[in-house]
Design a protein around this motif. Structure first.
Motif, PDB file in Angstrom:
ATOM      1  N   ARG A 129       0.828  -1.206   0.000  1.00 33.53           N
ATOM      2  CA  ARG A 129       0.000   0.000   0.000  1.00 33.53           C
ATOM      3  C   ARG A 129       0.865   1.259   0.000  1.00 33.53           C
ATOM      4  N   SER A 131       1.076   5.286   1.334  1.00 32.65           N
ATOM      5  CA  SER A 131       0.634   6.025   2.515  1.00 32.65           C
ATOM      6  C   SER A 131       0.501   7.500   2.157  1.00 32.65           C
ATOM      7  N   ASP A 132       0.077   8.302   3.115  1.00 32.92           N
ATOM      8  CA  ASP A 132      -0.016   9.741   2.862  1.00 32.92           C
ATOM      9  C   ASP A 132       1.344  10.365   2.580  1.00 32.92           C
ATOM     10  N   TYR A 151      -4.627   9.019   1.390  1.00 32.25           N
ATOM     11  CA  TYR A 151      -4.723   7.611   1.787  1.00 32.25           C
ATOM     12  C   TYR A 151      -6.115   7.251   2.284  1.00 32.25           C
ATOM     13  N   THR A 545      -2.332  -0.692  -5.961  1.00 31.43           N
ATOM     14  CA  THR A 545      -2.919   0.651  -6.040  1.00 31.43           C
ATOM     15  C   THR A 545      -3.775   0.783  -7.295  1.00 31.43           C
TER      16      THR A 545
END
Length: 566
Positions: A129, A131-132, A151, A545
């Motif tokens: 994943r 992330s911000d 996110y 993603t």
């Protein structure tokens, strides 16, 4: 599964999906399950799950060349044969480069497979994943344009696709690498466990974990797919359906609804724009076998033909409204091409664990998440963004294989020293002049324009690579490995097979092609959710993603269609 080979020229559907790979398969599944009659167009041949994995159970002696590349294979595949996964067992999944040419303005390895399932049959299956830290990077350091999402917008969709795909992994609680919906993790071997422990002891900001991989390690609820058999023959196609592919999961799910029609051998030439409605009304294709040109119509169009394939279609979709390509008001279609830079790392040997060996052929490795430029304490002055490591440990054969006959065979069964290698995957910044353009002078076998690809790595990536190499050596030495040496092969862009960009998402239509729901700003019924949509590359493998963005975009598309907004 319906196969639409000779459809009527004016066949109309609710939705059209271009491409059947990782993102196209998800678009097909989501749109079909939501009740839309969906046409899936694939430019290559059909590949049926299990039936067409013809080498999946072959042994080395079943191959004419023992499984290795032959001169004939290299002649047909001068680009594809540069990939580690291309060999005698997998050659049918890779394009014939002579029939599918492109033009390297600068060196670029375009590694691809044109068939139903696309590269979902050939991918490395690593899933991490974002992330911000990744979604906020452009806004914070000024490279590229700000992502229109964060996110929190995509987190539930990560969970949604992970539960269906089946992801094996270990939760670690890291802010730069959010945890997901994990099946039991695969096990690290004895040397990997040792190195992981030493890294944890030595560094406050680094860990080593088992790779997060799209393999089913425990029966997946509601699925008929099997579990991983630890054969490590994934590149041949998995007859157990244990790793995620369109062929094993999303396309069968779409077919089960009765709403999907699949048409292979369909080269999409352009999206047809209707000046009266200011919407796209369909696509024009060429039958790859007969060269017949056919039009199909739909209310919604999803372009999932791959980063470069989608860019090619957009650039070729010219009209009075879009003289330089569909949705190209911003002049960003074909720009900002990115890939991850890799081929740099270190390896060494280890003295010890002579009484231990490996079990099975684990189709996975280790992962060391990004630890640079994620906080003030980890900030570098010589480059922005960061990198992560993948790799693994193994025990080779005895180095002294003397004699002939029985003596040689016996010495060949003696295990040698343990060794470990780690290699880095680094972020590639979005540069506006890393481009792909149509070349109408040079045509392919179908008489269609080829692509000029002009892309390279630059100062930021080169500075990062020095750190990638030195940090790899440093960690292995800290873990007690001997004979540690680094290498930097410096493969060109494309070689990582993580190409992205060319039709980026953004907040402003003047500087981007898509909005936060993957819609073309000026053509609301066209969605792009493959790698083309990415506004930056981060350093994580991107496929999960793409899956999450596609599921989210399909949900939005159907909602907007029902509201009458598209």
């Amino acid at each position: 599964m319906n196969l639409n080979i000779k459809a009527e020229k004016e066949n109309t559907y609710d939705a059209i999906v271009v491409g059947s790979g990782i993102s196209g398969g998800w678009a097909a599944k989501e749109l079909s399950e939501k009740g839309l009659k969906t046409l899936v167009l694939e430019r290559g041949r059909n590949v049926e799950h299990i039936k067409d994995y013809k080498t999946a159970n072959w042994n080395p002696w079943d191959f004419k060349h023992g499984g290795w590349q032959s001169n004939e294979m290299k002649d047909k595949h001068p680009i594809q044969s540069r990939c580690y996964a291309f060999d005698e067992a997998t050659q049918d999944f890779w394009v014939n480069d002579k029939e599918n040419p492109y033009n390297e303005v600068k060196p670029f390895n375009w590694l691809r497979g044109n068939h139903v399932g696309g590269r979902s049959l050939m991918w490395g299956r690593q899933v991490y994943r974002w992330s911000d830290i990744d979604f906020e990077a452009n806004a914070k350091d000024g490279h590229g344009v700000d992502w229109p999402i964060r996110y929190k917008d995509i987190a539930p969709w990560y969970s949604y696709v992970e539960k269906f795909a089946g992801i094996s992994g270990q939760a670690e609680g890291l802010p730069q690498l959010p945890d997901g919906e994990f099946l039991p993790p695969m096990e690290m071997n004895c040397l990997e466990k040792h190195v992981a422990a030493r890294i944890k002891e030595t560094y406050k900001d680094r860990i080593m974990t088992i790779g997060r991989v799209a393999h089913i390690t425990k029966a997946l609820e509601g699925s008929t797919r099997g579990t991983c058999q630890y054969r490590d023959r994934c590149a041949r196609g998995c007859p157990f359906g244990a790793y995620f592919s369109s062929n094993a999961s999303t396309l069968p799910a779409a077919a089960a609804t009765g709403n999907m029609t699949l048409r292979p051998f369909s080269i999409v030439l352009e999206v047809i724009f209707d000046d009266a409605t200011q919407k796209a009304k369909g696509v024009r294709i060429m039958d790859a076998e007969t060269k017949e040109v056919i039009e199909y119509y739909a209310k919604i169009i999803f372009l999932n033909a791959s980063t470069l394939g989608t860019a090619s279609i957009l650039l070729n979709s010219v009209s009075k409204r879009f003289p330089t390509g569909l949705g190209n008001d911003s002049d960003q279609v074909g720009r900002n091409l990115m890939d991850h830079h890799f081929g740099v790392g270190a390896g060494g040997t280890f003295e010890g664990f002579e009484d231990q060996y490996l079990y099975g052929r684990r189709a996975n490795g280790i992962y060391i998440p990004r630890f640079r430029n994620i906080s003030e304490a980890t900030k570098r002055n010589d480059y922005v963004r960061g990198f992560g490591y993948q790799g693994g440990a193994s025990r080779g054969r005895h180095s002294e294989m003397d004699g002939i006959g029985v003596t040689l065979k016996e010495s060949n069964t003696e295990p040698g020293h343990w060794g470990m290698w780690i290699g880095a995957w680094g972020e590639h910044l979005p540069y506006a002049d890393n481009t792909v353009r149509l070349n109408k002078e040079k045509k392919d076998k179908w008489g269609l324009p080829t692509l000029d690809i002009d892309c390279n790595f630059r100062e930021n990536e080169m500075a990062m690579r020095k750190d990638m190499l030195e940090s790899a050596k440093e960690m292995l030495e800290a873990a007690g490995l001997k004979n540690v040496g680094g290498n930097d092969e410096m493969p060109p862009p494309g070689h990582c097979i993580h190409e992205m960009g060319t039709a980026r998402m953004g907040r402003d239509p003047k500087t981007s092609v898509l909005n936060g729901f993957n819609q073309v700003h000026a053509v609301k019924n066209v969605f792009i959710s493959d790698g083309a949509c990415m506004a930056s590359s981060a350093c994580q493998n991107p496929s999960i993603t793409y899956m999450a963005l596609t599921a989210r975009a399909a949900d939005h598309a159907v909602s907007e269609l029902k509201k009458g907004n598209i």
